[in-house]
Design an enzyme around this catalytic site. Structure first.
Site, PDB file in Angstrom:
ATOM      1  N   GLU A 185       0.811  -1.217   0.000  1.00 34.69           N
ATOM      2  CA  GLU A 185       0.000   0.000   0.000  1.00 34.69           C
ATOM      3  C   GLU A 185       0.845   1.267   0.000  1.00 34.69           C
ATOM      4  O   GLU A 185       0.533   2.240  -0.685  1.00 34.69           O
ATOM      5  CB  GLU A 185      -0.900  -0.026   1.237  1.00 34.69           C
ATOM      6  CG  GLU A 185      -1.897   1.105   1.334  1.00 34.69           C
ATOM      7  CD  GLU A 185      -2.710   0.967   2.605  1.00 34.69           C
ATOM      8  OE1 GLU A 185      -3.116   2.018   3.132  1.00 34.69           O
ATOM      9  OE2 GLU A 185      -2.927  -0.160   3.082  1.00 34.69           O
ATOM     10  N   ASP A 186       1.931   1.288   0.793  1.00 34.39           N
ATOM     11  CA  ASP A 186       2.684   2.525   1.023  1.00 34.39           C
ATOM     12  C   ASP A 186       4.052   2.576   0.347  1.00 34.39           C
ATOM     13  O   ASP A 186       4.693   3.618   0.355  1.00 34.39           O
ATOM     14  CB  ASP A 186       2.901   2.730   2.537  1.00 34.39           C
ATOM     15  CG  ASP A 186       1.590   2.933   3.279  1.00 34.39           C
ATOM     16  OD1 ASP A 186       0.601   3.312   2.632  1.00 34.39           O
ATOM     17  OD2 ASP A 186       1.561   2.707   4.504  1.00 34.39           O
TER      18      ASP A 186
END
Length: 718
Positions: A76-77
């Site tokens: 996600e990051d």
């Protein structure tokens, strides 16, 4: 690897060396991926996944779960793909990480839609592997533990989501330890003032309670020892959130709640549990109707225990839970106990119930229309307050409180629900809308070819029943939809369509962008457009309809409906802008759910209402006696007695305070937000006028601060 050292020590206590080494490799990938990233608290980001993994290590989860927890944010990051993880760690770990990751590549129309779709994605991943939700719960728990670094509004939003979704999921899976921590942290961040007052109150009475608990514990131990029963007796303290819930939902008085003393008796066998029950019923008098046998009939999350409430000679109420050691372990850790205790309890009720719930989620996912509907139905199933009823063959069916025979029919099988025509409760014919109560025997009568009745939606409770009924209604044959739509529209009009001229009916079909009257009626019957909205437009005068049709006038200029409480329609007032009488307003018409009223300039409707047929102008009725909720926000200097003076002024002006929230703006100024009931804008203006002259009030304004057209600003400051 300074952050991994403590976790490594825990892992080495129960994992094999190779598995610890795999977890170390996962940590190195996470540390490299998050290099340079910081949390809102100022700590390196890597501290978060390590803390989440630590929570799972305390439950002795397997090494794959620990690895996935360490890397749960890298997709996600960071610039890491699922394929990268698959190549390094295998499919299982990659699937777990991907299951917890949010959908960041899709553009959603609203934040709510994005949250709902991410939730649906996570829940579906959970049905494939239960460990996905265990990682998410650990992730959420650490986020809650470090929530203080965020803005007050963000803290409250995350805390509310935790209390509404994640704590109930932990409860549904039987993980009591995590559920209690999430509830306590959610309570502290959503209602900080209530939490502080309650915590101090409990602290004050704790000394006296300790003596009473020790005395009762001694009496219980002596009686059980005399009977030759090997037991452990523990006086337990209720959590702050459970005390708060009891005060809010049942008792309402702190001292009444604190007069109830709770104990747990842990013994060796199931048979001993019932023998202990007999002994303590001889020691103290049981209160009728307060005994529950969750051993014979486990809760929906697999929880097992005997519960009884007793009255001592001095009149005190004593709650006692009686369970075996294995039941106690399962009550604390739920489905996580499979890894923690390695007892081979794959058929324990906690796991069986979890599998049944996951299967119901799969069925729900297949039938719901969108993510928001999915999350609403999951929420229904997360708050069960169980009712236990029997089939004619003696099988126990668990349903949420308020469930009806329709819910019972769908709980047995979808086909039974779809062909249900009647029911018998304890061998007596009863309406399908009858709320079920514990211990009843329910028999469903079916008929081949019969179909769900859309009216069932008004009393069906479970997500499975409501989803299947809606699914059927959406797929009705066109002529059935037309017939239903005509009935619904005539019900809203309170007269027959035959009373309208043909040109009026043609105009209304053009205005609503349907090719024919039958298509419009089918749209109403299928829930695509609200009958109340069509009825309003149809009863407007002919010239007005032409204006809407020609687009020569904006839709706001149609004659508005008068809002008169809930007369004839379901009326809800939007919490995003909290309209009160005197505000220019607009309503969103939701098929089957009534009117949701917003302030005219509310950002949530500004962009949409000119292009959306579901919006209709409305106006306040002339005489309204009700109170309407609004929020008032004050910036006040930090002085002694501020809150008391402000609340006194509001009370003297007949403002009904529902909730108070206090947050620090800086060292000298606090923000106080009041949720309160007022009669109208004039009433609110009078309260603001009185508050603005207080020396320690720096600013006072209505929240949210939306400027209506042609109205004076609802704010005074000095």
């Amino acid at each position: 690897m300074p952050y991994f050292a403590d976790l490594k020590n825990v892992l080495e206590s129960y994992l094999e060396p190779k598995q610890v080494a795999d977890a170390e490799r996962a940590y190195q990938v996470a540390e490299c991926a998050h290099d340079g990233q910081m949390r809102s608290s100022g700590d390196p980001y890597i501290t978060h996944p390590v803390a989440a993994a630590n929570i799972l290590a305390e439950l002795k989860l397997d090494h794959q779960t620990i690895m996935a927890a360490l890397m749960h944010d890298v997709i996600e990051d960071c610039d890491v793909t699922k394929q990268d993880l698959t190549e390094q760690f295998g499919d299982t770990v990659a699937d777990l990480v991907e299951g917890v990751s949010k959908l960041t590549q899709i553009d959603f129309q609203s934040k709510e839609e994005a949250q709902a779709e991410n939730f649906r994605k996570m829940m579906m991943a959970m049905t494939q592997d239960i460990r996905v939700i265990l990682i998410k719960l650990a992730d959420r728990l650490h986020n809650m533990q470090t929530l203080g670094a965020l803005r007050p509004d963000k803290r409250r939003r995350i805390a509310r989501e935790t209390l509404e979704i994640y704590a109930p999921i932990a409860n549904r899976l039987g993980i009591h330890r995590i559920k209690e921590q999430l509830e306590l942290l959610g309570f502290a961040n959503l209602y900080p003032l209530r939490y502080k007052i309650l915590k101090n109150s409990v602290k004050k009475v704790r000394g006296h309670r300790k003596e009473v608990v020790e005395r009762i514990t001694k009496q219980l131990r002596e009686r059980l020892n005399e009977s030759g029963l090997k037991c452990q007796v523990i006086g337990r303290e209720k959590s702050l959130y459970s005390i708060y819930k009891k005060m809010r939902d049942k008792v309402g008085n702190f001292h009444e709640v604190m007069d109830i003393y709770a104990f747990r008796v842990i013994t060796d066998t199931e048979d001993s549990c019932y023998r202990v029950l007999g002994q303590i019923h001889n020691l103290f008098k049981p209160i009728p109707g307060r005994f529950k046998d969750y051993i014979a009939i486990p809760k929906a999350n697999g929880y097992q225990s005997l519960h009884t409430v007793l009255r001592s000679k001095s009149g005190m109420h004593i709650e006692v839970q009686i369970r075996t050691e294995l039941m106690d372990q399962m009550a604390e850790h739920g489905v996580a106990a499979h890894w923690l205790y390695k007892t081979g309890t794959s058929h324990h009720p906690a796991e069986t119930k979890a599998r049944e719930w996951l299967q119901s989620l799969v069925e729900l996912q297949q039938n719901v229309g969108d993510s928001i509907e999915f999350i609403e139905n999951v929420k229904i199933d997360l708050y069960p307050d169980e009712v236990y009823v029997f089939t004619p063959k003696g099988k126990i069916i668990e349903l949420p409180k308020g469930a009806t025979p329709v819910d019972f029919a769908y709980a047995i099988h979808t086909d039974i629900g779809n062909t249900c025509i009647a029911c018998k409760i304890d061998k007596q014919f009863s309406p399908l809308s009858t709320p079920l109560v514990n211990g009843r025997t329910v028999e469903i009568i079916t008929a081949p070819g019969s179909r769900p009745n859309p009216a069932w939606l008004s009393y069906a409770v479970t997500g499975k029943a409501r989803t299947n009924i809606r699914n059927f209604v959406k797929n009705m044959r066109h002529d059935e939809a037309v017939h239903l739509g005509r009935r619904l529209l005539e019900q809203s009009l309170k007269k027959s369509l035959d009373e309208f001229r043909e040109d009026q009916l043609e105009q209304i079909t053009e205005v609503t962008r349907y090719s024919s009257l039958d298509d419009l009626l089918a749209g109403i019957g299928l829930g695509k457009i609200a009958s109340a909205l069509v009825a309003h437009r149809l009863t407007s005068d002919e010239a007005e309809i032409k204006e809407v049709k020609d687009k020569s006038q904006p839709s706001e200029e149609r004659s508005p409906l008068a809002i008169k409480g809930t007369e004839g329609l379901v009326i809800k007032y939007a919490k995003c802008c909290r309209p009160i009488p005197g505000d220019p307003i607009m309503a969103y018409v939701s098929p089957g759910r009534g009117f949701n009223v917003h302030r005219e300039n509310c950002p949530n409707i500004q962009r949409a209402h000119k292009q959306n047929d579901h919006y209709v102008p409305v106006q306040w009725a002339d005489e309204l006696e009700s109170e309407f909720a609004t929020e008032l926000r004050l910036h006040v200097f930090n002085q002694r007695g501020v809150l008391a003076q402000v609340t006194n002024i509001i009370a003297n002006q007949d403002g009904n305070i529902v909730n108070v929230d206090i947050n620090e703006l800086d060292g000298d100024v606090n923000i106080i937000t009041f949720l309160m009931g007022v009669k109208n804008r004039v009433h609110l203006a009078n309260i603001i006028k009185k508050l603005r002259v207080i020396p320690f009030v720096n600013k006072v304004y209505r929240y949210p601060d939306i400027q209506p057209k042609g109205h004076k600003r609802d704010e005074e400051s000095h």
